[in-house]
Scaffold this active site. Sequence first.
Site, mmCIF file in Angstrom:
data_model
loop_
_atom_site.group_PDB
_atom_site.id
_atom_site.type_symbol
_atom_site.label_atom_id
_atom_site.label_comp_id
_atom_site.label_asym_id
_atom_site.label_seq_id
_atom_site.Cartn_x
_atom_site.Cartn_y
_atom_site.Cartn_z
ATOM 1 N N THR A 30 0.846 -1.192 0.000
ATOM 2 C CA THR A 30 0.000 0.000 0.000
ATOM 3 C C THR A 30 0.882 1.244 0.000
ATOM 4 O O THR A 30 1.944 1.242 0.620
ATOM 5 C CB THR A 30 -0.866 0.011 1.281
ATOM 6 N N THR A 33 4.302 4.769 -3.441
ATOM 7 C CA THR A 33 5.356 4.103 -4.218
ATOM 8 C C THR A 33 4.793 2.837 -4.863
ATOM 9 O O THR A 33 5.045 2.558 -6.043
ATOM 10 C CB THR A 33 6.570 3.773 -3.321
ATOM 11 N N GLY A 86 6.145 -0.699 0.026
ATOM 12 C CA GLY A 86 6.966 0.437 0.411
ATOM 13 C C GLY A 86 7.294 0.409 1.894
ATOM 14 O O GLY A 86 7.066 -0.582 2.593
ATOM 15 N N ALA A 87 7.824 1.533 2.386
ATOM 16 C CA ALA A 87 8.121 1.674 3.820
ATOM 17 C C ALA A 87 8.194 3.153 4.151
ATOM 18 O O ALA A 87 8.375 3.995 3.261
ATOM 19 C CB ALA A 87 9.437 0.988 4.171
ATOM 20 N N GLY A 99 3.298 1.558 7.994
ATOM 21 C CA GLY A 99 1.988 1.858 8.588
ATOM 22 C C GLY A 99 1.580 3.310 8.477
ATOM 23 O O GLY A 99 0.525 3.697 8.975
ATOM 24 N N GLY A 100 2.417 4.105 7.791
ATOM 25 C CA GLY A 100 2.044 5.506 7.585
ATOM 26 C C GLY A 100 0.705 5.629 6.860
ATOM 27 O O GLY A 100 -0.054 6.566 7.077
ATOM 28 N N GLU A 107 -0.300 -5.595 5.835
ATOM 29 C CA GLU A 107 1.064 -5.648 5.297
ATOM 30 C C GLU A 107 1.903 -6.675 6.055
ATOM 31 O O GLU A 107 2.709 -7.400 5.461
ATOM 32 C CB GLU A 107 1.705 -4.263 5.387
ATOM 33 N N LYS A 125 14.216 8.028 3.010
ATOM 34 C CA LYS A 125 13.691 7.196 4.093
ATOM 35 C C LYS A 125 14.750 6.304 4.743
ATOM 36 O O LYS A 125 14.443 5.571 5.684
ATOM 37 C CB LYS A 125 12.558 6.325 3.557
HETATM 38 C C1 5RP Z 1 1.257 1.934 4.378
HETATM 39 C C2 5RP Z 1 2.714 1.773 4.372
HETATM 40 C C3 5RP Z 1 3.463 2.304 3.216
HETATM 41 O O1 5RP Z 1 4.270 1.319 2.678
HETATM 42 C C4 5RP Z 1 4.315 3.435 3.677
HETATM 43 O O2 5RP Z 1 3.497 4.388 4.335
HETATM 44 C C5 5RP Z 1 5.057 4.118 2.514
HETATM 45 O O3 5RP Z 1 4.162 4.810 1.718
HETATM 46 P P1 5RP Z 1 4.617 5.723 0.529
HETATM 47 O O4 5RP Z 1 5.129 4.834 -0.535
HETATM 48 O O5 5RP Z 1 3.351 6.464 0.145
HETATM 49 O O6 5RP Z 1 5.655 6.687 1.054
HETATM 50 O O7 5RP Z 1 3.324 1.227 5.258
HETATM 51 O O8 5RP Z 1 0.687 1.464 5.565
#
Ligand code: 5RP
Length: 221
Positions: A30, A33, A86-87, A99-100, A107, A125
């Site tokens: 999710t 990215t 992603g992360a 978890g952002g 996940e 990051k």
């Molecule tokens: C969602 C997540 C995403 O992987 C994480 O927040 C990175 O998101 P982005 O690719 O928008 O920076 O853990 O729960």
Amino acid sequence: MNEQAAIKKRHAAAAAVRYLQQDMILGIGTGTTVNVFIELLASGGTAALPRAVVSSSEASTARLRAAGMTVLDVNDVGRLPLYIDGADEATRRRQLTKGGGGALTGEKIIAAAAERFVCILDDSKLVSTLGRFPLPVEVIPMARSYVARRLSEFGGRPVWRRGIITDYGNHILDVHGLSIEDPVAMEQTINQITGVVTCGLFAARGADRLLVGTDEGVEEI
Ligand code: 5RP
């Protein structure tokens, strides 16, 4: 998202394409990215295409279905060779905070079930110590105050992410101000608190590969 960040995300997502195998079942995470990666799949421009996917969130499921992909329930899938997600933060030891986007529980389940977890992120990051990004913790709503008090004992400041209900009907606390020296121990300790569904540390099961998008291309860790 600024243009520089978008370019880095594209570099990371494009590098993940070569991990695909024709007709595989693929786990998809999710976030923005991953959305770039989904667009690549949807464009049909990848050399290999998965037969079907499993998804970590309702948001990604909707996106994948709109792209014409077959989305399966992870319960109905035996072998899951690959997960791409992603992360929010990562160390060079491939331990992550996630978890952002609020999808940490789905996940974690897919990461646990997958044989290989390839994480796509941009170089902003990468950190030496996790904790700069507030650590998300999914909690059963009834336990929110209790868990917040317990989380304060780690020296961080838990903040309720108001207005957000997870795919599983739960709340999220974001813990600010932590310096996570031992991510495996902290993940285990937080996950043991009554009322915690899971925390956003992916340390005991981190990523197998980081594809880190930079201005110039991608760094593989
Ligand atoms: C969602 C997540 C995403 O992987 C994480 O927040 C990175 O998101 P982005 O690719 O928008 O920076 O853990 O729960």
